[in-house]
Write an enzyme that holds these catalytic residues in place. Structure first.
Site, PDB file in Angstrom:
ATOM      1  N   HIS A 134       0.864  -1.192   0.000  1.00 26.19           N
ATOM      2  CA  HIS A 134       0.000   0.000   0.000  1.00 26.19           C
ATOM      3  C   HIS A 134       0.898   1.238   0.000  1.00 26.19           C
ATOM      4  O   HIS A 134       1.603   1.492   0.970  1.00 26.19           O
ATOM      5  CB  HIS A 134      -0.913   0.006   1.223  1.00 26.19           C
ATOM      6  N   HIS A 194      -2.993 -12.448   1.780  1.00 32.47           N
ATOM      7  CA  HIS A 194      -2.708 -12.623   3.213  1.00 32.47           C
ATOM      8  C   HIS A 194      -3.496 -13.754   3.892  1.00 32.47           C
ATOM      9  O   HIS A 194      -4.235 -13.529   4.855  1.00 32.47           O
ATOM     10  CB  HIS A 194      -2.903 -11.305   3.971  1.00 32.47           C
ATOM     11  N   ASN A 251      -5.623  -6.584   9.577  1.00 31.10           N
ATOM     12  CA  ASN A 251      -6.672  -7.336   8.904  1.00 31.10           C
ATOM     13  C   ASN A 251      -6.068  -8.123   7.740  1.00 31.10           C
ATOM     14  O   ASN A 251      -5.499  -7.511   6.827  1.00 31.10           O
ATOM     15  CB  ASN A 251      -7.744  -6.382   8.374  1.00 31.10           C
ATOM     16  N   ASP A 259       1.985  -6.884   2.627  1.00 32.47           N
ATOM     17  CA  ASP A 259       0.795  -6.108   3.010  1.00 32.47           C
ATOM     18  C   ASP A 259       1.227  -4.854   3.764  1.00 32.47           C
ATOM     19  O   ASP A 259       0.601  -4.450   4.758  1.00 32.47           O
ATOM     20  CB  ASP A 259      -0.180  -6.931   3.842  1.00 32.47           C
TER      21      ASP A 259
END
Length: 428
Positions: A58, A230, A276, A303
């Site tokens: 991200h 993930h 998450n 992630d």
């Protein structure tokens, strides 16, 4: 200098060799290579790997530059040994059009610390109601091949089927964030003994596993490719293992934090552990490590989810979910997989470079360390041990779960097409 001689490096953990870089390519690999006209890097037995590739990053730009930018995120990537990252679509605006993915792609080209391949959203606005412009994003300058609503699950089976059918036409892949939303309303952590004791809303394993089961069956029906983001539970491992035994075209990733950390850490109520999918149990961690070792789980993906201080330094319920990971991923993998004997360094190269590049179709990355190949390389001091200090991170955010924890290994050099992006642990 256009020539660089890396002397005495253990290529993929093997016997020490010399590697000569000439311009953007590897010119030669062998012993006793002459250093005439070359800048010499004394490897002294450090491990040389192909540049790492992260299929799940991200970068936050556009829209949340207070968390991360393409510049700071790619600097973090270079610091962690990465030469290519795939940027998730949950930006503001969402990367659901050719215009937005091209913007991210060009920002990556401008900054140059690693290659940036945008991931396109599956649905418009990540709302799960209408397919985004998948074809237009693929045909754009960014050449998108991976699509994901990561952060949100494509929970509508009809929409998911249509997406799988659409990307099949050009060999793309849908990367699913497996989370049945109705089973996770109000969820704050893994559902289990610890959540019951703490009185926090539970995120049950079945919420992940039910979506994976559905999607591998849809992929089989359509004859398309699905990638599981993930993966975090022992049950999910068994479903993916079953799907692969049937010949279904499914791949899966695991994060470094799910290989090391458990939900016991949530007892501290420190929001740095809020993520998450959530941290799971020791049983899940063991299953994930074994699955990564035996190939059921294909790759490690970070992630990397940066957040500004104010979004994490607050009460647990209000805190954002996510952890930064680019700069610590390789160290965590060394501790959990190499030092436990589950993987050798060739296996690490497979899970963190070769396979992610193949899944994402990252041209020029995930290539063998041999003559004629692009000089995308990472040099690792595997003997190093030290405490993680986020103050030294290149990322704009500091939300790491490893602050103060001693981890092994340190990336000392990274080369992108023969150009040093990290030298002696410092950004070039």
């Amino acid at each position: 200098m256009s020539k660089i001689l890396i002397r005495g490096a253990k290529v993929l953990g093997g016997e020490p060799q010399d590697v000569l870089i000439d311009g953007a390519v590897i010119a030669a690999v062998g012993t006793g290579l002459p250093d005439e006209g070359a800048e010499v890097v004394e490897a002294d037995g450090k491990v040389l790997l192909p540049g790492l590739v992260d299929l799940h990053t991200h970068l936050r730009e556009p829209g949340r530059e207070d968390s991360e930018t393409v510049l700071t995120g790619t600097r973090a990537a270079a610091s962690g040994g990465y030469t290519a990252v795939f940027a998730m679509a949950n930006t503001f605006p969402v990367a659901d059009t050719a215009g937005v993915v091209e913007q991210v792609y060009r920002l990556g080209q401008e900054h140059g610390y690693c290659d940036v391949q945008p991931i396109g959203a599956v649905t418009v606005g990540l709302e799960g109601k209408k397919l985004a412009e998948l074809g237009a994003m693929h045909e754009s300058a960014a050449g998108v091949t991976v699509f994901s609503d990561d952060g949100k699950c494509v929970d509508d089976a009809v929409i998911m089927r249509r997406a799988l059918e659409y990307v099949k036409a050009f060999g793309g892949v849908v990367a699913q964030h497996a989370q049945e939303p109705r089973l996770t309303e109000g969820a704050q952590m893994n559902e289990g003994v610890v959540s019951a004791e703490l009185g926090l809303g539970g995120w049950p394993a079945v919420a992940e596993e039910s979506i994976i089961a559905r999607d591998v069956l849809l992929a089989e029906h359509v004859g398309s490719r699905v990638h599981i983001c993930h993966l975090s539970t022992a049950g999910s491992v068994e479903i993916v293992r079953w799907a692969k035994s049937r010949g279904i075209d499914v791949t899966a990733e695991v994060t470094p934090h799910h290989l090391l950390l458990t939900d016991e850490l949530v007892r501290t109520y420190d929001p740095v552990y809020k993520v998450n999918p959530p941290l799971r149990t020791e049983r899940d961690v063991t299953a994930l490590r074994e699955a990564l070792a035996d190939g059921t789980i294909d790759i490690v993906a970070t992630d990397h989810a940066p957040h500004p201080h104010e979004d994490k330094d607050c009460e647990w319920a209000a805190a954002a979910m996510g952890m930064v990971g680019l700069e610590t991923a390789l160290s965590v993998v060394q501790q959990t997989m190499v030092e436990t004997g589950l993987l050798d360094w060739a296996g690490v190269a497979d899970r963190m470079s070769f396979k992610p590049a193949r899944i994402g179709q990252a041209a020029g990355h995930g290539r063998p360390v041999s003559a004629g190949e692009p000089a995308n390389l990472t040099l690792v001091d595997t003997a190093y041990r030290g405490a993680v200090d986020p103050a030294g991170f290149a990322s704009r955010s500091r939300n790491t779960p490893y602050e103060g924890r001693e981890l092994p290994g340190r990336v000392t050099h990274t080369w992108l097409r023969g150009k040093a992006t990290l030298v002696d642990g410092k950004l070039a």
